[in-house]
Design a protein around this motif. Structure first.
Motif, short mmCIF file in Angstrom:
data_model
loop_
_atom_site.label_atom_id
_atom_site.label_comp_id
_atom_site.label_asym_id
_atom_site.label_seq_id
_atom_site.Cartn_x
_atom_site.Cartn_y
_atom_site.Cartn_z
N GLY A 1 0.82 -1.21 0.00
CA GLY A 1 0.00 0.00 0.00
C GLY A 1 0.85 1.26 0.00
N LYS A 2 1.94 1.23 0.74
CA LYS A 2 2.83 2.40 0.78
C LYS A 2 3.50 2.62 -0.58
N GLN A 3 3.81 1.54 -1.28
CA GLN A 3 4.38 1.69 -2.61
C GLN A 3 3.34 2.21 -3.59
N LEU A 4 2.14 1.68 -3.50
CA LEU A 4 1.07 2.05 -4.42
C LEU A 4 0.56 3.47 -4.18
N PHE A 5 0.45 3.85 -2.91
CA PHE A 5 -0.13 5.15 -2.55
C PHE A 5 0.92 6.06 -1.92
N CYS A 6 2.09 6.04 -2.44
CA CYS A 6 3.24 6.78 -1.91
C CYS A 6 2.87 8.22 -1.54
#
Length: 193
Positions: free
Chosen positions: A179-184
């Protein structure tokens, strides 16, 4: 137990009185969150962000009927200053350290009330739960996988919240990182969600 306060109960007593219960998603959970958030925003108008987290924030997933609320405050604020305000909103402090305070509302010596809330008070940026929530909301297959994991753990750990949470930990951690990668940097902006 009638003569004790909730804060005086042992962990074992709390787990017996408040077992893990999972139920199909209820549309009213979003309304309960909105109503509770209005109360909190009225009392905590200066907070950075208030967010609906946990499984009740994810449609179509079985969940504990407990509304999890994340309240983020500025790093310039003191948690202890906000603690009393939250307690005056009907919450009981259940755990506290230098960077986080957890509160419950809707817990009684007779068991759960109709509406139950967990409020997580943190400093801005301590919000991994937002990335986990958003990742599940964006990936229906992963959401179903998480639901199956929860259902598989439910009865085995009905009276042991620590083990129930522990066995979900790796799954949550992996999804949070994705999620952190996707919604940086999605949650760098200050706003209510």
């Amino acid at each position: 137990m009638e003569h004790k306060e909730l804060t005086e109960l042992s962990l074992g007593e709390l787990w017996q009185l408040f077992p893990i219960i999972l139920t199909a998603h209820q549309d009213c959970w979003a309304d309960w969150y909105k109503e509770e958030t209005e109360l909190l925003k009225e009392k905590l108008s200066y907070v950075e962000r208030i967010s609906h987290i946990g499984s009740t924030a994810i449609k179509e997933i079985w969940a504990k009927p407990t509304i999890d609320i994340l309240v983020e405050i500025s790093k310039e604020e003191k948690l202890s200053n906000v603690k009393g305000i939250i307690e005056r909103c009907g919450y009981i402090c259940m755990a506290e350290n230098n960077s986080r305070i957890d509160f419950n509302k809707g817990y009684t010596l007779q068991g759960f009330a109709e509406r139950v809330f967990h409020l997580h008070l943190r400093y801005e940026g301590d919000n991994d739960e937002l990335y986990f929530r958003d990742y599940l909301q964006a990936n229906a297959d992963v959401t179903k996988e998480y639901e199956c994991l929860k259902l598989a753990l439910w009865k085995q750990y009905e009276h042991d919240r620590d083990m129930y949470t522990f066995h979900k930990g790796d799954f949550i951690k992996q999804c949070t990182q994705k999620g952190k990668q996707l919604f940086c940097d999605k949650y760098d902006n200050k706003r209510f969600l």
